[in-house]
Design a protein around this motif. Sequence first.
Motif, PDB file in Angstrom:
ATOM      1  N   GLN A  93      43.016  38.606  36.354  1.00 57.23           N
ATOM      2  CA  GLN A  93      42.833  37.277  36.917  1.00 57.23           C
ATOM      3  C   GLN A  93      42.068  36.369  35.958  1.00 57.23           C
ATOM      4  N   ALA A  94      41.051  36.906  35.304  1.00 55.29           N
ATOM      5  CA  ALA A  94      40.223  36.100  34.402  1.00 55.29           C
ATOM      6  C   ALA A  94      41.018  35.581  33.213  1.00 55.29           C
ATOM      7  N   ARG A  95      42.044  36.324  32.820  1.00 57.68           N
ATOM      8  CA  ARG A  95      42.830  35.954  31.652  1.00 57.68           C
ATOM      9  C   ARG A  95      44.081  35.151  32.000  1.00 57.68           C
ATOM     10  N   ALA A  96      44.337  34.988  33.279  1.00 59.57           N
ATOM     11  CA  ALA A  96      45.489  34.192  33.715  1.00 59.57           C
ATOM     12  C   ALA A  96      45.279  32.737  33.312  1.00 59.57           C
ATOM     13  N   THR A  97      46.361  32.012  33.164  1.00 58.84           N
ATOM     14  CA  THR A  97      46.285  30.609  32.770  1.00 58.84           C
ATOM     15  C   THR A  97      46.013  29.735  33.987  1.00 58.84           C
ATOM     16  N   VAL A 112      41.422  31.264  33.520  1.00 61.08           N
ATOM     17  CA  VAL A 112      40.688  31.120  34.777  1.00 61.08           C
ATOM     18  C   VAL A 112      39.189  31.212  34.513  1.00 61.08           C
ATOM     19  N   ALA A 113      38.779  32.139  33.640  1.00 70.10           N
ATOM     20  CA  ALA A 113      37.354  32.291  33.318  1.00 70.10           C
ATOM     21  C   ALA A 113      36.808  31.008  32.691  1.00 70.10           C
ATOM     22  N   ASP A 114      37.569  30.406  31.779  1.00 64.90           N
ATOM     23  CA  ASP A 114      37.115  29.170  31.134  1.00 64.90           C
ATOM     24  C   ASP A 114      37.020  28.030  32.141  1.00 64.90           C
ATOM     25  N   MET A 115      38.023  27.896  33.015  1.00 62.54           N
ATOM     26  CA  MET A 115      37.980  26.838  34.024  1.00 62.54           C
ATOM     27  C   MET A 115      36.829  27.063  35.000  1.00 62.54           C
ATOM     28  N   SER A 116      36.540  28.324  35.262  1.00 61.01           N
ATOM     29  CA  SER A 116      35.414  28.653  36.124  1.00 61.01           C
ATOM     30  C   SER A 116      34.109  28.150  35.498  1.00 61.01           C
ATOM     31  N   LYS A 163      28.106  35.972  35.818  1.00 68.00           N
ATOM     32  CA  LYS A 163      28.967  35.905  37.002  1.00 68.00           C
ATOM     33  C   LYS A 163      28.326  35.050  38.095  1.00 68.00           C
ATOM     34  N   ALA A 164      27.018  35.182  38.266  1.00 67.37           N
ATOM     35  CA  ALA A 164      26.323  34.380  39.277  1.00 67.37           C
ATOM     36  C   ALA A 164      26.360  32.905  38.920  1.00 67.37           C
ATOM     37  N   ARG A 165      26.311  32.613  37.652  1.00 68.60           N
ATOM     38  CA  ARG A 165      26.248  31.217  37.213  1.00 68.60           C
ATOM     39  C   ARG A 165      27.619  30.563  37.058  1.00 68.60           C
ATOM     40  N   TYR A 166      28.613  31.339  36.582  1.00 68.28           N
ATOM     41  CA  TYR A 166      29.917  30.757  36.248  1.00 68.28           C
ATOM     42  C   TYR A 166      31.099  31.379  36.988  1.00 68.28           C
ATOM     43  N   LYS A 198      32.938  34.839  39.357  1.00 71.78           N
ATOM     44  CA  LYS A 198      33.151  36.282  39.263  1.00 71.78           C
ATOM     45  C   LYS A 198      34.061  36.711  38.123  1.00 71.78           C
ATOM     46  N   TYR A 199      34.803  35.787  37.523  1.00 67.40           N
ATOM     47  CA  TYR A 199      35.710  36.170  36.444  1.00 67.40           C
ATOM     48  C   TYR A 199      35.103  35.997  35.054  1.00 67.40           C
ATOM     49  N   MET A 200      33.870  35.529  34.984  1.00 69.15           N
ATOM     50  CA  MET A 200      33.243  35.327  33.677  1.00 69.15           C
ATOM     51  C   MET A 200      32.724  36.658  33.139  1.00 69.15           C
ATOM     52  N   SER A 201      33.127  36.978  31.923  1.00 65.55           N
ATOM     53  CA  SER A 201      32.638  38.186  31.253  1.00 65.55           C
ATOM     54  C   SER A 201      31.815  37.777  30.034  1.00 65.55           C
TER      55      SER A 201
END
Length: 198
Positions: A28-32, A43-47, A144-147, A149-152
């Motif tokens: 999910q984090a790597r999805a566009t 998704v991680a970047d948009m998050s 994850k708390a700041r940005y 759940k998909y942020m690594s």
Amino acid sequence: KTITYTVIGVVAAVLVAALLIWNTGFFQARATAATVGGTNISVADMSYYYYSARSPYATYGSLLGFDTTTPDDEQIYSEENQTTWRDYFMETALDEATRFTVLYNAAVADGHSVSEVQDAVNAQIDSDKAAASANGFSYSAYLKARYGKYMSTGSYKDLIGRILLASQYANDHADQLAESYSLQDLEDYYKENADSVD
């Protein structure tokens, strides 16, 4: 029976492994989430951009009508446009993602790389690790708390590198533009174009 039980065991193990991997958010984090000029934004970047837009409101939102105890998509931001706070944060996030993506791509096209800002990236990560520790979080849990759940840690490091390079490129470009004209040139231009400038 042995073959049947073996096949069932292997299938069950594969399904459990797939479920565990899915629950980590890896895919999910790597999805566009969006595309800017041919560049995919994950998704991680948009998050990151979403929660960066939301952060000041989460701190001072009560002064502006934002309630942190109610989901963003259940609060009206604009009665006139019937948009929610989530709509507003997403629009702001997309604007920021677009700006930094365009600047980063321009910097790379101009021959720059993230290695030029590596010291700044490391300093930012060190600062975040210190903040995580001070608040009783592991570094990964803090992100994850700041940005979201998909942020690594890896996604964050890559993103910060692109953002810092884009910012440096924008600042350098602005300095070059500022050096290309004098104050008198600016005043003359204003006199000739006052109506359109105003």
